[in-house]
Motif scaffolding. Sequence first.
Motif, PDB file in Angstrom:
ATOM      1  N   PHE A 262       1.299   5.653  -7.345  1.00  0.00           N
ATOM      2  CA  PHE A 262       0.894   5.107  -8.643  1.00  0.00           C
ATOM      3  C   PHE A 262      -0.624   5.202  -8.814  1.00  0.00           C
ATOM      4  CE2 PHE A 262       5.011   3.225  -7.913  1.00  0.00           C
ATOM      5  CZ  PHE A 262       5.587   3.159  -9.168  1.00  0.00           C
ATOM      6  N   VAL A 263      -1.386   4.939  -7.748  1.00  0.00           N
ATOM      7  CA  VAL A 263      -2.840   5.025  -7.841  1.00  0.00           C
ATOM      8  C   VAL A 263      -3.275   6.468  -8.048  1.00  0.00           C
ATOM      9  CG1 VAL A 263      -4.976   4.677  -6.558  1.00  0.00           C
ATOM     10  CG2 VAL A 263      -3.195   2.940  -6.486  1.00  0.00           C
ATOM     11  N   ILE A 264      -2.656   7.410  -7.292  1.00  0.00           N
ATOM     12  CA  ILE A 264      -3.009   8.822  -7.467  1.00  0.00           C
ATOM     13  C   ILE A 264      -2.683   9.282  -8.880  1.00  0.00           C
ATOM     14  CG2 ILE A 264      -2.519  11.159  -6.683  1.00  0.00           C
ATOM     15  CD1 ILE A 264      -1.963  10.048  -3.931  1.00  0.00           C
ATOM     16  N   ALA A 265      -1.501   8.909  -9.372  1.00  0.00           N
ATOM     17  CA  ALA A 265      -1.108   9.304 -10.725  1.00  0.00           C
ATOM     18  C   ALA A 265      -2.027   8.684 -11.775  1.00  0.00           C
ATOM     19  CB  ALA A 265       0.344   8.896 -10.987  1.00  0.00           C
ATOM     20  N   ALA A 266      -2.428   7.427 -11.559  1.00  0.00           N
ATOM     21  CA  ALA A 266      -3.336   6.779 -12.513  1.00  0.00           C
ATOM     22  C   ALA A 266      -4.692   7.482 -12.541  1.00  0.00           C
ATOM     23  CB  ALA A 266      -3.512   5.304 -12.153  1.00  0.00           C
ATOM     24  N   MET A 267      -5.213   7.883 -11.380  1.00  0.00           N
ATOM     25  CA  MET A 267      -6.489   8.593 -11.347  1.00  0.00           C
ATOM     26  C   MET A 267      -6.373   9.964 -12.015  1.00  0.00           C
ATOM     27  SD  MET A 267      -8.004   7.634  -7.576  1.00  0.00           S
ATOM     28  CE  MET A 267      -9.555   8.445  -7.947  1.00  0.00           C
TER      29      MET A 267
ATOM     30  N   ALA B 118       0.806  -1.224   0.000  1.00  0.00           N
ATOM     31  CA  ALA B 118       0.000   0.000   0.000  1.00  0.00           C
ATOM     32  C   ALA B 118       0.838   1.272   0.000  1.00  0.00           C
ATOM     33  CB  ALA B 118      -0.958  -0.015   1.195  1.00  0.00           C
ATOM     34  N   PRO B 119       1.895   1.396   0.845  1.00  0.00           N
ATOM     35  CA  PRO B 119       2.680   2.645   0.797  1.00  0.00           C
ATOM     36  C   PRO B 119       3.364   2.879  -0.541  1.00  0.00           C
ATOM     37  CG  PRO B 119       3.108   1.423   2.826  1.00  0.00           C
ATOM     38  CD  PRO B 119       2.341   0.507   1.923  1.00  0.00           C
ATOM     39  N   VAL B 120       3.779   1.797  -1.212  1.00  0.00           N
ATOM     40  CA  VAL B 120       4.467   1.944  -2.500  1.00  0.00           C
ATOM     41  C   VAL B 120       3.478   2.247  -3.611  1.00  0.00           C
ATOM     42  CG1 VAL B 120       5.968   0.773  -4.166  1.00  0.00           C
ATOM     43  CG2 VAL B 120       6.271   0.372  -1.712  1.00  0.00           C
TER      44      VAL B 120
ATOM     45  N   GLY C 169      10.334   8.522   2.441  1.00  0.00           N
ATOM     46  CA  GLY C 169       9.206   8.006   1.675  1.00  0.00           C
ATOM     47  C   GLY C 169       8.291   9.104   1.180  1.00  0.00           C
ATOM     48  N   LEU C 170       8.031  10.106   2.034  1.00  0.00           N
ATOM     49  CA  LEU C 170       7.166  11.210   1.623  1.00  0.00           C
ATOM     50  C   LEU C 170       7.789  12.009   0.485  1.00  0.00           C
ATOM     51  CD1 LEU C 170       4.616  12.896   2.111  1.00  0.00           C
ATOM     52  CD2 LEU C 170       5.927  14.229   3.778  1.00  0.00           C
ATOM     53  N   VAL C 171       9.089  12.296   0.609  1.00  0.00           N
ATOM     54  CA  VAL C 171       9.773  13.046  -0.450  1.00  0.00           C
ATOM     55  C   VAL C 171       9.782  12.256  -1.756  1.00  0.00           C
ATOM     56  CG1 VAL C 171      11.995  14.001  -1.154  1.00  0.00           C
ATOM     57  CG2 VAL C 171      11.172  14.364   1.178  1.00  0.00           C
ATOM     58  N   ALA C 172      10.021  10.940  -1.655  1.00  0.00           N
ATOM     59  CA  ALA C 172      10.040  10.109  -2.864  1.00  0.00           C
ATOM     60  C   ALA C 172       8.670  10.077  -3.535  1.00  0.00           C
ATOM     61  CB  ALA C 172      10.494   8.695  -2.514  1.00  0.00           C
ATOM     62  N   ASN C 173       7.607   9.954  -2.723  1.00  0.00           N
ATOM     63  CA  ASN C 173       6.259   9.934  -3.299  1.00  0.00           C
ATOM     64  C   ASN C 173       5.904  11.260  -3.955  1.00  0.00           C
ATOM     65  OD1 ASN C 173       5.864   7.300  -2.489  1.00  0.00           O
ATOM     66  ND2 ASN C 173       4.800   7.863  -0.599  1.00  0.00           N
ATOM     67  N   ILE C 174       6.276  12.373  -3.295  1.00  0.00           N
ATOM     68  CA  ILE C 174       5.984  13.682  -3.879  1.00  0.00           C
ATOM     69  C   ILE C 174       6.762  13.886  -5.170  1.00  0.00           C
ATOM     70  CG2 ILE C 174       6.207  16.169  -3.511  1.00  0.00           C
ATOM     71  CD1 ILE C 174       5.661  15.686  -0.561  1.00  0.00           C
ATOM     72  N   ALA C 175       8.010  13.437  -5.196  1.00  0.00           N
ATOM     73  CA  ALA C 175       8.821  13.587  -6.408  1.00  0.00           C
ATOM     74  C   ALA C 175       8.334  12.674  -7.532  1.00  0.00           C
ATOM     75  CB  ALA C 175      10.288  13.297  -6.091  1.00  0.00           C
ATOM     76  N   LEU C 176       7.831  11.489  -7.171  1.00  0.00           N
ATOM     77  CA  LEU C 176       7.371  10.545  -8.196  1.00  0.00           C
ATOM     78  C   LEU C 176       6.022  10.934  -8.789  1.00  0.00           C
ATOM     79  CD1 LEU C 176       8.260   6.999  -6.789  1.00  0.00           C
ATOM     80  CD2 LEU C 176       9.104   8.032  -8.896  1.00  0.00           C
ATOM     81  N   LEU C 177       5.192  11.593  -8.002  1.00  0.00           N
ATOM     82  CA  LEU C 177       3.816  11.848  -8.429  1.00  0.00           C
ATOM     83  C   LEU C 177       3.727  12.608  -9.746  1.00  0.00           C
ATOM     84  CD1 LEU C 177       0.890  11.394  -7.713  1.00  0.00           C
ATOM     85  CD2 LEU C 177       0.941  13.478  -6.344  1.00  0.00           C
ATOM     86  N   PRO C 178       4.399  13.750  -9.932  1.00  0.00           N
ATOM     87  CA  PRO C 178       4.291  14.429 -11.242  1.00  0.00           C
ATOM     88  C   PRO C 178       4.872  13.621 -12.386  1.00  0.00           C
ATOM     89  CG  PRO C 178       5.922  15.503  -9.856  1.00  0.00           C
ATOM     90  CD  PRO C 178       5.214  14.532  -8.988  1.00  0.00           C
TER      91      PRO C 178
END
Length: 399
Positions: free
Chosen positions: A39-44, A33-35, A163-172
């Motif tokens: 990907f789910v937010i970006a897919a939506m 779920a954390p990983v 993890g938070l920084v990685a998710n924020i950087a990956l999202l765009p």
Amino acid sequence: MERAPLEDIALFLRRLQWTALGVGACWLLWVLAPVLTPFVIAAMLGWLGDPWVDRLERTGRSRNVAVSLVFGLMALLVILVLVLLVPLIERQISTLIVSLPRYREWFTATAIPWLEQRSGFEISNWLDLNHLIELVRSNWERAGGVATTLLGYLSRSGFAIMGLVANIALLPVLTFFFLRDWDVLVERVASLIPRDHLATASRLAKESSDVLGAFLRGQFLVMLALGVMYGLGLWAVGLDLGILIGIIAGLLTFVPYLGPASGIILGVIAALVQYGDWKYVAGVLAVFGVGQVVESYWLTPKLVGDRIGLHPVAVIFAVLAGGTLFGFLGMLLALPVAAVANVLLRYAQERYTHSRLYAGDHPTILLDPAIVPVVPKAAAEPAANNNAEQADRAERETQ
């Protein structure tokens, strides 16, 4: 004809395999779920932006140019929300914390005695408002605000920060790739569907996308419009917490009656605590009355319509169940899963109403538009003979 024992065993093993596959998928979703969250937010986001990309493509622009324009617009909206809305909400919460003594005094000196007088219950013995308000206020002042609280929590865990920084950087980055390759992903998934079931699967996928898209896009616009309307209206009335109350009422609008009811209650309390004058209470009621008229006769019919099919109770249950099972990822997946489940249930109902179990062995066949039942041939011949005999008899009597 009864099935052979080997056929029953094979059927049981197939069902067991599918059950084990479903349980394994749920367990894997829970573990990752954390990983999977970015990907789910970006897919939506990619799914929501793909129709705009397709529109720009139909005007003659290339896919990359259309994706860049839509992605830039989405990034600009996010930046505007962060720059304008977050500091505004923090100031409103700070104002609420400063005003807590006034609210405590109003509840203890006015509201609770009024309720006790009319209900006959000793509410003050069960509710220690002084302790609750002082606890909230001391924690807020020690934390120094929303941003400080969040940073203080994250600073206790280096892995959480990473993890938070990685998710924020990956999202765009992920959003851009989903926007660019969305049509390719859809084609690849469609190529895996058995050819005999492709038409049915395409129909169900389109209905699911329409239901979810109508709910997310339409309801988000209604929530945004009502939040702005309520916030500005309450601010014009003169409430210090008007914008915060308007945002809360707008966010709760997706549940009928809950959004305006919560806004009215909070607005009336804020008006009584701040002014103690029923004139301002009337202003609060007027703001929400105008908002409900605009929502009922213009916003909801124009932006949402009758395409939703998701009952508010189903939405609340899906979000709560998803959050309980899979955390934040489950809350993100709750609405898509609820939309697909709603479409599948309608399809199952359609199949059931066309089945022999529902219609019986001898269903009545009706002709449209005359709605005349078709009479079997064996029953039609005696009826025709009787009609002919009656006609002959009438003719002889006339002669």
